[in-house]
Design an enzyme around this catalytic site. Structure first.
Site, PDB file in Angstrom:
ATOM      1  N   GLY A 190      30.415  42.775  45.008  1.00  0.00           N
ATOM      2  CA  GLY A 190      30.690  41.603  44.508  1.00  0.00           C
ATOM      3  C   GLY A 190      30.408  40.063  45.476  1.00  0.00           C
ATOM      4  O   GLY A 190      29.128  41.043  46.293  1.00  0.00           O
ATOM      5  N   THR A 194      33.843  37.913  49.686  1.00  0.00           N
ATOM      6  CA  THR A 194      35.911  38.819  48.779  1.00  0.00           C
ATOM      7  C   THR A 194      36.649  39.092  49.350  1.00  0.00           C
ATOM      8  O   THR A 194      37.260  39.946  49.050  1.00  0.00           O
ATOM      9  CB  THR A 194      34.771  38.981  47.210  1.00  0.00           C
ATOM     10  OG1 THR A 194      34.091  40.281  47.747  1.00  0.00           O
ATOM     11  CG2 THR A 194      34.598  37.879  46.339  1.00  0.00           C
ATOM     12  N   GLU A 414      35.323  33.916  25.638  1.00  0.00           N
ATOM     13  CA  GLU A 414      35.997  34.889  26.130  1.00  0.00           C
ATOM     14  C   GLU A 414      37.459  35.351  25.180  1.00  0.00           C
ATOM     15  O   GLU A 414      37.656  36.371  24.198  1.00  0.00           O
ATOM     16  CB  GLU A 414      36.613  35.075  27.209  1.00  0.00           C
ATOM     17  CG  GLU A 414      35.191  35.079  28.441  1.00  0.00           C
ATOM     18  CD  GLU A 414      34.446  35.720  28.284  1.00  0.00           C
ATOM     19  OE1 GLU A 414      34.797  37.295  28.138  1.00  0.00           O
ATOM     20  OE2 GLU A 414      33.410  35.830  28.488  1.00  0.00           O
TER      21      GLU A 414
HETATM   22  P1  ADP Z   1      32.590  39.829  52.373  1.00  0.00           P
HETATM   23  O1  ADP Z   1      32.807  41.281  53.754  1.00  0.00           O
HETATM   24  O2  ADP Z   1      32.636  40.630  51.069  1.00  0.00           O
HETATM   25  O3  ADP Z   1      31.288  39.189  52.446  1.00  0.00           O
HETATM   26  P2  ADP Z   1      34.692  39.605  54.503  1.00  0.00           P
HETATM   27  O4  ADP Z   1      34.996  40.955  53.874  1.00  0.00           O
HETATM   28  O5  ADP Z   1      33.484  39.204  55.430  1.00  0.00           O
HETATM   29  O6  ADP Z   1      33.855  38.901  53.095  1.00  0.00           O
HETATM   30  O7  ADP Z   1      35.810  38.518  54.422  1.00  0.00           O
HETATM   31  C1  ADP Z   1      34.970  37.338  55.381  1.00  0.00           C
HETATM   32  C2  ADP Z   1      36.884  36.577  55.517  1.00  0.00           C
HETATM   33  O8  ADP Z   1      37.209  36.075  53.697  1.00  0.00           O
HETATM   34  C3  ADP Z   1      37.354  37.725  55.948  1.00  0.00           C
HETATM   35  O9  ADP Z   1      37.705  38.137  57.248  1.00  0.00           O
HETATM   36  C4  ADP Z   1      38.987  37.067  55.181  1.00  0.00           C
HETATM   37  O10 ADP Z   1      39.255  36.110  56.305  1.00  0.00           O
HETATM   38  C5  ADP Z   1      39.093  35.951  53.861  1.00  0.00           C
HETATM   39  N1  ADP Z   1      39.186  36.984  53.028  1.00  0.00           N
HETATM   40  C6  ADP Z   1      38.470  37.245  51.970  1.00  0.00           C
HETATM   41  N2  ADP Z   1      38.845  38.056  51.024  1.00  0.00           N
HETATM   42  C7  ADP Z   1      40.451  38.230  51.750  1.00  0.00           C
HETATM   43  C8  ADP Z   1      41.789  38.804  50.723  1.00  0.00           C
HETATM   44  N3  ADP Z   1      41.569  39.289  49.749  1.00  0.00           N
HETATM   45  N4  ADP Z   1      42.598  38.541  51.073  1.00  0.00           N
HETATM   46  C9  ADP Z   1      42.268  38.033  52.830  1.00  0.00           C
HETATM   47  N5  ADP Z   1      41.375  37.755  53.307  1.00  0.00           N
HETATM   48  C10 ADP Z   1      40.046  37.015  53.002  1.00  0.00           C
HETATM   49 ZN    ZN Z   2      29.933  37.162  25.331  1.00  0.00          ZN
END
Ligand code: ADP
Ligand code: ZN
Length: 580
Positions: A190, A194, A414
């Protein structure tokens, strides 16, 4: 660890200096600066002035006279020179094989230099085995600070999928008893930010096992063999704990599709690292309770070898949050911050296409602004200001994402798919419609669960095509033929595919009748164009019918699209009311 390393490097430096001193002493002992001609030497020889001659591999020999005087002269290297000298009672030191005492210091010197070089390189790499590049958190000991699924807001589908893994980590024996094969590897894919890393940590936290992390980008531009060693080291450490979650971020850096990648000078290294990873993964058994979680932005970029059963065979999408999830994420990050009168719902609405990480940074930015203001709480004013700051920091592509127009277009597109599907194929359940883009580049998508069937009737295929054309048709009806978008590209490739198959493979067309095009071999060319013409006619007709259907149901289309614009994601239960 680093301290010890630094001290170790003093040893070769010390031996290098020592051996260098020895070499100088020896050299000054044997060589002389005085050089005399060979005729001089023969004179000395004839007058019996010479006591010793030292011969070695060099073109010169050293002559020592009875009075201690020393000089060097050309060594003629004749066979009988030594005999002549000996017959004249002159001592001859033959050093053509250099004595150990002379070669040893230079040997030690070279070895020391090489050692210093290797140590410096190893240090530059961050130490192949050192912990510096590896992130480790042991949730088995420190339960209090452990992250769990409550630290991740939204992402309910991903969490549900990961619940199994948690259960497996808690009691692998249970699954083993039933002979169930749990996934050794999970890929979370993703957009950046995220919450993929967060989810992986939460899995370790929920299960109470250590969490080991490495990033694929650490392996880019390291020397051949180092990446593989790091992987082995990582697995060794994890295995020593028994159960563990191993997290590999940016797996695409090592697991990109192989083959036609030109110019990537480091392919060898990547292959070795990837192979080490695959070997390690097949090396641990079910009962060990080790799960490897990898994250990537692009699932389609990964090498097939990684995705085979027994490797990373579970793929979980972690999508951008919709308005509900955004509200939850905002609330979560505001929880420990003083705030007052914030309309979190409204902020969630304004932050379309924000990732969790961006929402977190929005909240953090507002907190900083509130602190600067010496305000007691974070207020709407701070959020507004932070919002502009966050937006200004965006690249252009993303600001254009935010335009209301795009969102409206996607909503209608959509809604078109969804409505045609519900009207024409009520048995294919529409389970989800969303205008939140996916990492595969779609602006939104409509998820249907097709009825389980072994074969499809012609009528079904035609209706399926109409569902696929529904997106484009809705765009045309609402925004005019001039304003249709590229968003239908994928739909069009699918409809082309189905229509072609109907006519050329399923015997449903007129041009070929019951002939299957792929079976006619070299005659293929002579049928090609008429088949495409028939295909086009079929699609044109179906498109007209789709337009008509949607025009008749324009009220429903409008209300569905507007609800979608508002809520961003609609599920099956919320969809029923539009066609009843
Ligand atoms: P990715 O690994 O997908 O790039 P991360 O897990 O490193 O993203 O997310 C970075 C920060 O964004 C997390 O440490 C958190 O603070 C915030 N965050 C991202 N998604 C969420 C979520 N679903 N709920 C709460 N905090 C989130
Ligand atoms: Zn379409």
């Amino acid at each position: 660890m680093n301290k010890i390393k630094k001290n170790y490097i003093l040893i070769p430096i010390f031996t290098a200096i020592l051996s260098l001193i020895f070499m100088i002493i020896i050299a000054s002992n044997t060589t002389t600066s005085i050089n005399k001609s060979y005729s001089n030497f023969t004179e000395d020889l004839n007058s019996h002035n010479i006591s010793t001659v030292i011969m070695d591999t060099s073109p010169n020999m050293t002559v020592i006279l009875n009075n201690g005087e020393k000089y060097s002269t050309d060594n003629p290297k004749t066979d009988n020179l030594k005999e002549t000298l000996l017959l004249n009672n002159i001592k001859v030191k033959d050093e053509t094989v250099a004595p150990l005492i002379k070669t040893l210091p230079s040997g030690i010197f070279v070895v020391s230099l090489l050692t210093i070089m290797f140590m410096l390189i190893a240090k530059a790499r961050g130490g192949s085995g050192s912990m510096t590049s590896m992130d480790m958190e042991d949730f088995s000991k420190n339960k209090k600070v452990a992250l769990d699924f409550n630290s991740v807001a939204g992402n309910d589908e991903a969490k549900e999928s990961l619940m199994d893994i948690v259960d497996f980590l808690k009691s692998p024996e249970k699954y083993q008893k039933y002979g169930a094969r749990m996934p050794k590897g999970v890929i979370l894919y993703g957009s950046p930010g995220t919450g993929k890393t967060l989810l992986a940590k939460a899995v370790a936290g929920e299960a109470g096992v250590p969490f080991y992390a490495l990033s694929g980008s650490d392996f880019v531009q390291v020397y051949v063999g180092v990446g593989a060693a790091r992987i082995r080291n990582l697995f060794k450490k994890a295995k020593s704990h028994g159960k563990a979650v191993i997290f590999i971020d940016e797996i695409d850096a090592i697991g990109k599709k192989r083959g036609n990648s030109k110019g990537g000078g480091n392919n060898d290294e990547r292959d070795q690292t990837l192979n080490a990873l695959l070997t390690e993964m097949s090396g641990f058994g079910q009962e060990e309770g080790i799960v490897v979680i990898a994250a990537t932005n692009r699932l389609d970029m990964l090498d097939d070898a990684l995705l085979r059963p027994g490797r990373f065979d579970r793929h979980i999408e972690v999508s951008l949050p919709d308005v509900n999830a955004r509200e939850k994420i905002l609330s979560l990050h505001l929880k420990n911050k003083p705030h007052d009168n914030l309309d979190i719902k409204d902020i969630a609405k304004k932050t379309v296409y924000f990732s969790g990480a961006k929402l977190e940074s929005l909240v953090n930015e507002s907190a900083i602004l509130a602190a600067k203001d010496d305000s007691d709480t974070i207020t709407n004013k701070h959020i507004e200001a932070a919002y502009s700051i966050t937006l200004a920091g965006y690249d252009k592509k993303e600001t254009s994402y935010l335009s209301k127009e795009d969102k409206l277009l996607t909503s209608y597109h959509e809604a078109g798919h969804g409505l045609v599907s519900m009207l024409l194929l009520p048995k294919d359940k529409v389970s989800k419609i969303t205008i939140i883009p996916t990492t595969k580049g779609a602006g939104g998508y409509t998820l249907t669960i097709p009825e389980d069937k072994n074969y499809h009737k012609m009528n079904y295929l035609k209706n399926k095509i109409k569902v696929l054309l529904g997106g484009r048709a809705a765009e045309e009806i609402i925004f005019g033929k001039e304003n249709i978008s590229t968003g239908a590209e994928n739909d069009i490739s699918q409809t082309t595919d189905i229509a072609l198959k109907m006519i050329s493979e399923y015997g449903m067309g007129d041009t070929l009748g019951l002939i299957k095009l792929s079976s006619v071999g070299s005659l293929y060319g002579s049928y090609g164009n008429p088949v495409i013409e028939e295909c086009k006619k079929l699609l044109d007709n179906l498109y007209e019918e789709t337009l008509e259907l949607l025009r008749e149901n324009k009220n429903k289309l409008d209300s569905l699209a507007l609800e979608l614009l508002e809520k961003e994601t609609l599920y099956d239960t919320e969809l029923e009311k539009f066609v009843s």
